[in-house]
Scaffold this motif. Structure first.
Motif, PDB file in Angstrom:
ATOM      1  N   LEU A  50      -0.122   3.204  -3.291  1.00 24.19           N
ATOM      2  CA  LEU A  50      -1.231   4.134  -3.086  1.00 24.19           C
ATOM      3  C   LEU A  50      -0.784   5.515  -3.542  1.00 24.19           C
ATOM      4  O   LEU A  50       0.129   6.101  -2.968  1.00 24.19           O
TER       5      LEU A  50
ATOM      6  N   LEU B  42      -1.560   9.121  -3.666  1.00 22.92           N
ATOM      7  CA  LEU B  42      -2.501  10.037  -3.005  1.00 22.92           C
ATOM      8  C   LEU B  42      -2.903  11.199  -3.906  1.00 22.92           C
ATOM      9  O   LEU B  42      -3.867  11.900  -3.620  1.00 22.92           O
TER      10      LEU B  42
ATOM     11  N   PHE C 114     -12.691   7.086   1.587  1.00 24.33           N
ATOM     12  CA  PHE C 114     -11.931   5.977   1.019  1.00 24.33           C
ATOM     13  C   PHE C 114     -12.779   4.727   1.215  1.00 24.33           C
ATOM     14  O   PHE C 114     -13.118   4.365   2.340  1.00 24.33           O
TER      15      PHE C 114
ATOM     16  N   LYS D 132       0.511   5.582   5.245  1.00 28.21           N
ATOM     17  CA  LYS D 132       0.984   6.235   4.023  1.00 28.21           C
ATOM     18  C   LYS D 132       0.767   7.760   4.116  1.00 28.21           C
ATOM     19  O   LYS D 132       1.642   8.549   3.739  1.00 28.21           O
ATOM     20  N   HIS D 133      -0.399   8.153   4.597  1.00 27.37           N
ATOM     21  CA  HIS D 133      -0.657   9.586   4.775  1.00 27.37           C
ATOM     22  C   HIS D 133       0.351  10.213   5.734  1.00 27.37           C
ATOM     23  O   HIS D 133       0.886  11.291   5.477  1.00 27.37           O
TER      24      HIS D 133
ATOM     25  N   PHE E  14     -13.362   6.521   6.235  1.00 23.19           N
ATOM     26  CA  PHE E  14     -13.386   5.197   5.612  1.00 23.19           C
ATOM     27  C   PHE E  14     -14.811   4.635   5.618  1.00 23.19           C
ATOM     28  O   PHE E  14     -15.514   4.720   6.624  1.00 23.19           O
TER      29      PHE E  14
ATOM     30  N   VAL F 250      -3.220   2.558   5.044  1.00 25.59           N
ATOM     31  CA  VAL F 250      -3.570   3.806   4.337  1.00 25.59           C
ATOM     32  C   VAL F 250      -3.242   5.015   5.222  1.00 25.59           C
ATOM     33  O   VAL F 250      -2.701   6.028   4.755  1.00 25.59           O
ATOM     34  N   ARG F 251      -3.546   4.896   6.507  1.00 25.30           N
ATOM     35  CA  ARG F 251      -3.180   5.978   7.442  1.00 25.30           C
ATOM     36  C   ARG F 251      -1.668   6.177   7.480  1.00 25.30           C
ATOM     37  O   ARG F 251      -1.175   7.310   7.450  1.00 25.30           O
TER      38      ARG F 251
ATOM     39  N   ILE G 126       0.856  -1.192   0.000  1.00 28.92           N
ATOM     40  CA  ILE G 126       0.000   0.000   0.000  1.00 28.92           C
ATOM     41  C   ILE G 126       0.891   1.241   0.000  1.00 28.92           C
ATOM     42  O   ILE G 126       0.651   2.200  -0.727  1.00 28.92           O
ATOM     43  N   ASP G 127       1.953   1.195   0.793  1.00 28.21           N
ATOM     44  CA  ASP G 127       2.881   2.322   0.826  1.00 28.21           C
ATOM     45  C   ASP G 127       3.466   2.592  -0.568  1.00 28.21           C
ATOM     46  O   ASP G 127       3.553   3.730  -1.013  1.00 28.21           O
TER      47      ASP G 127
ATOM     48  N   HIS H  50     -12.039   2.083  -3.678  1.00 26.64           N
ATOM     49  CA  HIS H  50     -10.616   2.403  -3.751  1.00 26.64           C
ATOM     50  C   HIS H  50      -9.742   1.199  -3.440  1.00 26.64           C
ATOM     51  O   HIS H  50      -8.586   1.143  -3.843  1.00 26.64           O
ATOM     52  N   PHE H  51     -10.315   0.245  -2.709  1.00 30.26           N
ATOM     53  CA  PHE H  51      -9.531  -0.934  -2.339  1.00 30.26           C
ATOM     54  C   PHE H  51     -10.453  -2.144  -2.255  1.00 30.26           C
ATOM     55  O   PHE H  51     -11.492  -2.090  -1.602  1.00 30.26           O
TER      56      PHE H  51
END
Lengths: 373, 373
Positions: free
Chosen positions: A48, A50, A62, A89-90, A102, A86-87, A44-45, A147-148
Motif C-alpha cells: 500500500l 500511501l 478508501f 499501515k497508517h 472507508f 490499511v489502518r 497490504i503493509d 482502491h482494493f
C-alpha cells in the motif's frame, strides 16, 4: 430474461438464515479467510503506497469492493481484515490522523439475497456500505474508483458450463458424468478454456475499476499440481452425486436426458495455471501466490457438515435444472452413499487447494484498456 | 433489534411486484416527477458549475444518490432525468467529450425490498448502480463524495410519531384521532417539531456527504399555506381511516387502546415552514422553491386508485401495529365509507401541495460541521 441472465440465476447460494442457508453453512470458506488474514496484513503493509497509489483523488475515501460476497458473515470478516490492515499501515507510518473514511461495496449476482445481506451488516461497522448487483465478469464500477478489490472462494464458479461438454458430436461430450473429474482430457480442456475466459474478463473489469497501483486479493479454490481431481474428496463427491442422479433416472424419477445435460460449472485451477492466466491477461503485477494452509488440510472430512454445505452451494443449481422436488431426495441419497465411501475415513485423502493471490494493478494499462469504459 | 430499528421496519412500502405493491401503485408520485423534470433541467443548467463544483476530485465520476428510493420505477425515472440534465449542460458548454461516468446510489430503509429494486434496474442503464440501506436521517456516505442528492415524496415520513401525542398527560394527546388533521393545535405543533428535527438531520447528513457546491433536489409533499388539512382529501382520508378503526374497536375486532396508540407518522409542511427550516439548518443555499402543478390538481379523486395507493403506503404500518389480519378488512371498510364522502365528487376539494426545492450545499460548512464525520 436473456439466456445469460438465466445463467446467473442458477448460480446463487441458498439465501436467508435457515438451517440450509449458505449463511449457516459457510464455515469452510471462513477457514480460508482466517488463514489469509496474516498474509493480507503483511502484503497490504508491503504494497500500500500511501503517497502514490491513489493518484486519482486526494485520499479522503478508501473504496473496497468484495466480489461474490454472498449474504455474510464471511464477507464482513474479510472487509474487517482489510480495513484493519490499511489502518495498521497508517499507524506504522505515523499517519494515524490521515486514516481515510472507508466505503465498502458488496457485490454478487442480482439474484443474491441482498435483503438478507443488508440485515446482517454489522451494526458497529466503521464504514459506509453499499450493495452492487451484477456479474463480476463485467464492469460494475466507474473507472479508477476502487482502491482494493477482494474475491474469496468465488472464482471457481464458471459463468457457464462450456458448451462442448453437452454436445454429443464433440470429443468433449461428458457422457454419464456431471464434472470433468475422471473424464476424457477434452472435457477438462473445455472447462479450463472457459475458466481462462472468465478469469480474463474478471481481471480486465477489475483493472479498469481499480486506481493505478490499486490492490487485489484473491482466494481461489484450486487443486494441487499434478494431482487427479477424480482421486480427491471433491472428485468423489461429484462422482457420487452423478451416480445418484443416474440411479434416479434408472428409477424413472428424472429423465435420462436431463442428467446428461447437467454439468457442474466449477473449475479448480492449479497454481501454475493461475500464474499463466494472470500473466496472459497482463494488467496486473503478481505480488504473491501462496497456497493457504487451512485446518481442513489436517482433518478427516465431516460428512454431515459437508452435506449441508453441498446443499447450500448446489441446491440452487439442482432446483434450476431438475425442478424444486428432487433436492431433498437427491442429497439424502448422496449422503447415504457417500458415508460408505472409504475416502471419508482416510485422513490423507487428496484435498483441494486454496490459493492466495495478491495482485497490483499496473500503473499504466496497455491499449486497448486505457480509457476504455 | 433496538426501538429505532423497529421504527424503521414499520416505515416501508409494500414490496414485490404484486397488485398491492408500491411498485404497481406509485403513479401518484410519478406525476410529481414528471412535473419536476423541466424545472430540474433548468436548475441543473443554471447551477451546475463544471469548473468549481467538484473541487474534491477531478470529475471522472459524477455520483448521484436517491434517498427513499423504494423499489422503482419512479427512482429510475428521477435518475434518468438528472443524468440527462447533466449531459445537456455538458453539451451546451461544448464539453461533450468531458461527460463523466455516473455512479448512482439507491437508498432506503434496511427493510426496503432491495432484491426487487435490483431486479427492476433498467437493463439499458448508463450508470453503475449500488443500493445503500439505512435511515436517511443519518450519514450514509463518506464526506464530500456525492455531487447530486435527490429525494422525492419521502420526507413527509417522520422518523417516529412524536411521543406527546400518545401521552395521556400531555396537552398534545391525540385522543380518538390517528393524525393531526382536526386535532388540537398542540398535536400539530408536536408533529411540526418532529418534522423540523427530522429535516434538520436529513439536511445535516447530506451537507457532509455532498461536495462543496453540490446540488440537491427535493420534492416534498406538503400543504398549502393557511389551508386546513382537515378540510382536504388527505385529512378526510385519514379521518375516515380513524373512524373505521374506531368501528372495529367498538365491534371488538381490535382493542380500543391499540387504536388510541396508533398515529400516522406523516407531516405536510407549508412552503414558508420549509423555508424557515432550511434557513435554520444553515448548510444550504435555497436556489428555488416552487409548488409543482401536477395533473392531480385538476382531477376528481379516483377512489379505487387511491385505495390501492393507501394500501401500498399504509399496509406495512397497519400490519406492524395491529397484526397481519386486519389490513384487508380495514381497507375494505375504508373504501366503502369513503366513496360516500361528498368530497370525492368535488373537483375543487383542497389538495396537498408538492413543493420542489432546489438547494446548493454551501462552499464552507460552519463549525461544528466542517470535518465532522
Amino acid at each position: 430474461m436473456n439466456k445469460e441472465e438465466l445463467g446467473y440465476r442458477k448460480y446463487r447460494m441458498e439465501g436467508g438464515d435457515g438451517p440450509c442457508s449458505y449463511r449457516q453453512n459457510s464455515n469452510y470458506q471462513k477457514l480460508s479467510l482466517d488463514s489469509a488474514k496474516e498474509l493480507m496484513n503483511e502484503l497490504i503493509d508491503q504494497n500500500l503506497d500511501l503517497r502514490n497509489s491513489y493518484n486519482v483523488c486526494p485520499l479522503d475515501t478508501f473504496r473496497i469492493a468484495d466480489f461474490g460476497c454472498s449474504v455474510g458473515p464471511n464477507t464482513f470478516i474479510a472487509i474487517e481484515n482489510i480495513i484493519e490492515a490499511v489502518r495498521n499501515k497508517h499507524k506504522s507510518m505515523n499517519l494515524e490522523s490521515k486514516i481515510p473514511e472507508f466505503q465498502v461495496f458488496f457485490n454478487d449476482h442480482v439474484d443474491n439475497d441482498f435483503n438478507c445481506l443488508f440485515k446482517n451488516l454489522p451494526s458497529n461497522r466503521q464504514y459506509s456500505a453499499a450493495g452492487v448487483p451484477g456479474s463480476f465478469h463485467r464492469r460494475l464500477f466507474p473507472r479508477s474508483t476502487l482502491h482494493f478489490a477482494h474475491c474469496s472462494t468465488s472464482l471457481q464458479w464458471l459463468s457457464k458450463v462450456p458448451e462442448e461438454v453437452t454436445d454429443k458430436n464433440s470429443p468433449a461430450w461428458n457422457e454419464g458424468r456431471i464434472h470433468y473429474g475422471g473424464a476424457a482430457k477434452e472435457v477438462k480442456e473445455a472447462y479450463f478454456i472457459q475458466y481462462g475466459k472468465d478469469l480474463d474478463s474478471f481481471l480486465s473489469a477489475r483493472a479498469q475499476e481499480l486506481v493505478p497501483g490499486g490492490l487485489m486479493a484473491l482466494i481461489i479454490m484450486g487443486f494441487p499440481e499434478e494431482a487427479q481431481l477424480s482421486e480427491s474428496i471433491l472428485g468423489e463427491t461429484f462422482k457420487t452425486l452423478g451416480s445418484c442422479l443416474q440411479d434416479m433416472a434408472t428409477e424413472g424419477i428424472i429423465e435420462e436426458e436431463t442428467v446428461d445435460s447437467f454439468n457442474l460449472p466449477f473449475y479448480y485451477p492449479s497454481a501454475s495455471e493461475l500464474e499463466t492466466l494472470v500473466e496472459a491477461n497482463g494488467l496486473f503485477e503478481m505480488e504473491r501466490t501462496e497456497e493457504l494452509v487451512t485446518p481442513i488440510k489436517r482433518q478427516k472430512p465431516d460428512v454431515r457438515a459437508a452435506a449441508l454445505h453441498l446443499r447450500a452451494v448446489l441446491g440452487g443449481l439442482i432446483k434450476e435444472h431438475f425442478g424444486e422436488g428432487i433436492v431433498d431426495g437427491l442429497l439424502k441419497r448422496h449422503f447415504e452413499k457417500f458415508v460408505q465411501n472409504p475416502i471419508v475415513s482416510d485422513q490423507n485423502y487428496i484435498k483441494e487447494a486454496h490459493y492466495f493471490l495478491f495482485l497490483k494493478r499496473k500503473m499504466d494499462l496497455p491499449t486497448p484498456w486505457a480509457g476504455q469504459s
